[in-house]
Design a protein around this motif. Structure first.
Motif, PDB file in Angstrom:
ATOM      1  N   LEU A 111       1.001  -1.196   0.278  1.00 40.36           N
ATOM      2  CA  LEU A 111      -0.126  -0.039   0.189  1.00 40.36           C
ATOM      3  C   LEU A 111       0.807   1.189  -0.108  1.00 40.36           C
ATOM      4  CD1 LEU A 111      -2.625  -1.009   2.554  1.00 40.36           C
ATOM      5  CD2 LEU A 111      -2.706  -1.126   0.132  1.00 40.36           C
ATOM      6  N   LYS A 112       0.377   2.326  -0.506  1.00 44.36           N
ATOM      7  CA  LYS A 112       1.146   3.570  -0.415  1.00 44.36           C
ATOM      8  C   LYS A 112       1.433   4.158   1.131  1.00 44.36           C
ATOM      9  CE  LYS A 112      -0.488   5.672  -4.795  1.00 44.36           C
ATOM     10  NZ  LYS A 112      -0.980   6.838  -5.640  1.00 44.36           N
ATOM     11  N   ASP A 113       2.456   4.705   1.213  1.00 42.40           N
ATOM     12  CA  ASP A 113       2.804   5.369   2.512  1.00 42.40           C
ATOM     13  C   ASP A 113       1.695   5.968   3.138  1.00 42.40           C
ATOM     14  OD1 ASP A 113       3.905   6.267   4.796  1.00 42.40           O
ATOM     15  OD2 ASP A 113       5.539   7.526   3.798  1.00 42.40           O
ATOM     16  N   GLN A 114       1.183   5.552   4.170  1.00 39.85           N
ATOM     17  CA  GLN A 114       0.092   6.149   5.060  1.00 39.85           C
ATOM     18  C   GLN A 114       0.568   6.767   6.362  1.00 39.85           C
ATOM     19  OE1 GLN A 114      -2.980   6.042   4.048  1.00 39.85           O
ATOM     20  NE2 GLN A 114      -2.303   5.106   2.043  1.00 39.85           N
ATOM     21  N   GLY A 115       0.993   7.923   6.436  1.00 41.90           N
ATOM     22  CA  GLY A 115       1.647   8.720   7.436  1.00 41.90           C
ATOM     23  C   GLY A 115       2.586   7.982   8.277  1.00 41.90           C
TER      24      GLY A 115
END
Length: 513
Positions: free
Chosen positions: A120-124
């Motif tokens: 998944l894309k970088d989440q925080g």
């Protein structure tokens, strides 16, 4: 769309200036290549819509996923109920874990299959991935909560960036049904129970004939060592051997020799071993094998396989279990016994099976094994918790069940409604609603049609189409007499019952059905 227009204009100008000759530049692009790329852009433009700004949206599910209609969900629910009932019968409790994990939790646990993990894309600030299976999250759960003994089951969706094959039950999003036993116990007793569970569930679902293949990672490693495989090639050669259910031996050998650098002599020795199948007798013979008997790891695994078969005899499942040296299972975390259940035919007969051979060819429907070191990989002090478990590929099982339902004359019910409250004349909506309320209060599954004055024939047809077995009919005469006419849809038998007796009679008739 400006980019498409520009590329098209440049292409026309370039084509008229230098027809069909290569461009003499650093990139070496030809006119034909430019035309090919322009064609791709024009195709993309057609899909996205014209220059009028209207976006043409294609309604479809994502690749490797599917919707399930009510009939399909009814079949799936039956499968889940069978699986869960078996897990509970064997004393398991259930847990749940997040659908995504920290990427580092999943990294390095799946060998060559790690490339199939959805990132998944970088989440925080957290790098996350969708879970690939339920086993690694379970091991993380044990380590994080310092649990050393548990018998658990877990049913949830997992995600794999694989090449999907919908007709073979291979998806990118699918359910797994896992049963695992964690804790320090005597050898092979929990392992044998896992195989007993596989036998029970596949027998109950009546999918057709099946075989449960068993092997041991220690036997495989001992076999590789005895055949001259270098230590650093054990895992990669194991992954190649794991493809024997999909590829011929010649193709597997070619991959080992030409792609992975194994000597042809070592590959031929491996070929002799992986062709062997049997039961307890094979384990006894291999313990006397001049090559394997010199390897302590292999001897340990063979002794445990012998012990396993003695327990399987007591569990009365040896008729379906075969000791198969070609079974490898490519996941890195297995440390001992491994097993896999394969359908040998799909339980369909005659023209149906011949006509749908591709759609019911699903291969492995369950697999698992022992993974004693996985929990220790997450524990700060490296404390190990021995574990063994099995995972059912429910989508593949569902593919078989769905095909069988299509070929069967039996109708699949998509609701559990036991009785329809109907009216024989007009202006009886209030009486219908009062009666259905009484039935709901009594825990009876009932419904009414959402019309003030439905025709009796249309109400009876609804029961026929939906498979509702009973109809409670209200009419002016029934209201005067204080009774309800109960009609059996299948036989058209009609009997009057008082309101007090109606609920008891519905329960009796539906329990008998």
């Amino acid at each position: 769309m400006l980019a498409v227009s520009c590329v098209r204009a440049c292409s026309r100008a370039f084509r008229s200036a230098t027809p069909m000759r290569p461009v003499h530049s650093a990139v070496g692009i030809t006119v034909a290549q430019i035309d090919e790329e322009v064609a791709k852009l024009l195709e993309l433009k057609a899909k996205l819509g014209g220059d009028d700004g209207k976006h043409q949206f294609v309604l479809k599910t994502a690749k490797g996923t599917r919707d399930y209609n009510p009939k399909q969900m009814a079949i799936r629910e039956k499968v889940f109920n069978t699986v869960v009932a078996c897990f509970k019968r064997h004393g398991a409790e259930t847990i749940d874990t997040p659908v995504f994990e920290l990427k580092e939790t999943l990294t390095g646990k799946y060998g060559e299959d790690s490339k199939l993990i959805y990132d998944l894309k970088d989440q925080g600030g957290e790098l996350l991935s969708l879970r690939y299976d339920l086993t690694v999250p379970f091991a993380r759960y044990l380590a994080m909560n310092k649990i050393t003994n548990i018998k658990r089951y877990h049913i949830a969706k997992v995600y794999r960036r694989d090449n999907p094959s919908m007709t073979r039950g291979r998806y990118r999003e699918f359910y797994q049904c896992d049963f695992d036993i964690a804790g320090q116990y005597d050898a092979m007793i929990p392992d044998a129970e896992c195989l007993k569970i596989v036998h029970e569930i596949l027998s109950e679902l009546e999918l057709g004939d099946f075989r449960i293949k068993v092997n041991d990672r220690r036997i495989l490693d001992g076999m590789f060592a005895a055949c001259g495989v270098p230590d650093d090639k054990f895992r990669t050669i194991c992954s190649t051997v794991d493809k024997l259910d999909k590829m011929s031996w010649e193709d597997v050998k070619n991959e080992m020799v030409n792609e992975k650098g194994l000597s042809e002599q070592a590959a031929d020795l491996i070929g002799e071993f992986v062709s062997m199948q049997g039961g307890r007798d094979l384990a006894e013979r291999l313990l006397q094998n001049p090559r394997l008997s010199q390897n302590k790891l292999a001897c340990s695994g063979l002794s445990d396989v012998k012990l396993l078969f003695s327990y399987l005899e007591l569990f009365q499942v040896t008729d379906k279990v075969v000791f198969d040296l070609s079974l490898a299972r490519g996941l890195d975390y297995y440390t001992g016994l491994i097993y896999e259940a394969v359908l040998t035919q799909a339980g369909l007969s005659g023209d149906t099976l011949n006509g749908a051979e591709d759609s019911v060819s699903v291969g492995s429907v369950a697999g698992g094994g022992r993974y004693d070191g996985l929990v220790g990989m997450f524990d700060p002090k490296g404390r190990k918790v021995p574990c063994v478990g099995v995972s059912f590929g429910i989508e593949r099982i569902f593919t078989i069940m769905e095909q069988k339902a299509e070929s069967s004359a039996d109708k699949v019910r998509t609701t559990e409604v036991q009785v329809l409250v109907a009216s024989a004349q007009k202006n009886l909506l209030e009486e219908r609603l009062k009666l259905v309320t009484d039935l709901w209060k009594a825990g009876i599954k009932a419904e009414v049609m959402y019309k003030k004055n439905p025709k009796l024939l249309s109400q009876l047809q609804h029961c026929e189409e939906s498979g509702i077995p009973l109809v409670a009919i209200l009419g002016e005469q029934e209201l005067k007499d204080g009774v309800v006419k109960l009609r059996v849809v299948a036989t058209r038998e009609e009997v009057d019952f008082s309101r007090a007796d109606l609920i008891r009679e519905i329960r009796r008739r539906t329990s008998e059905a």
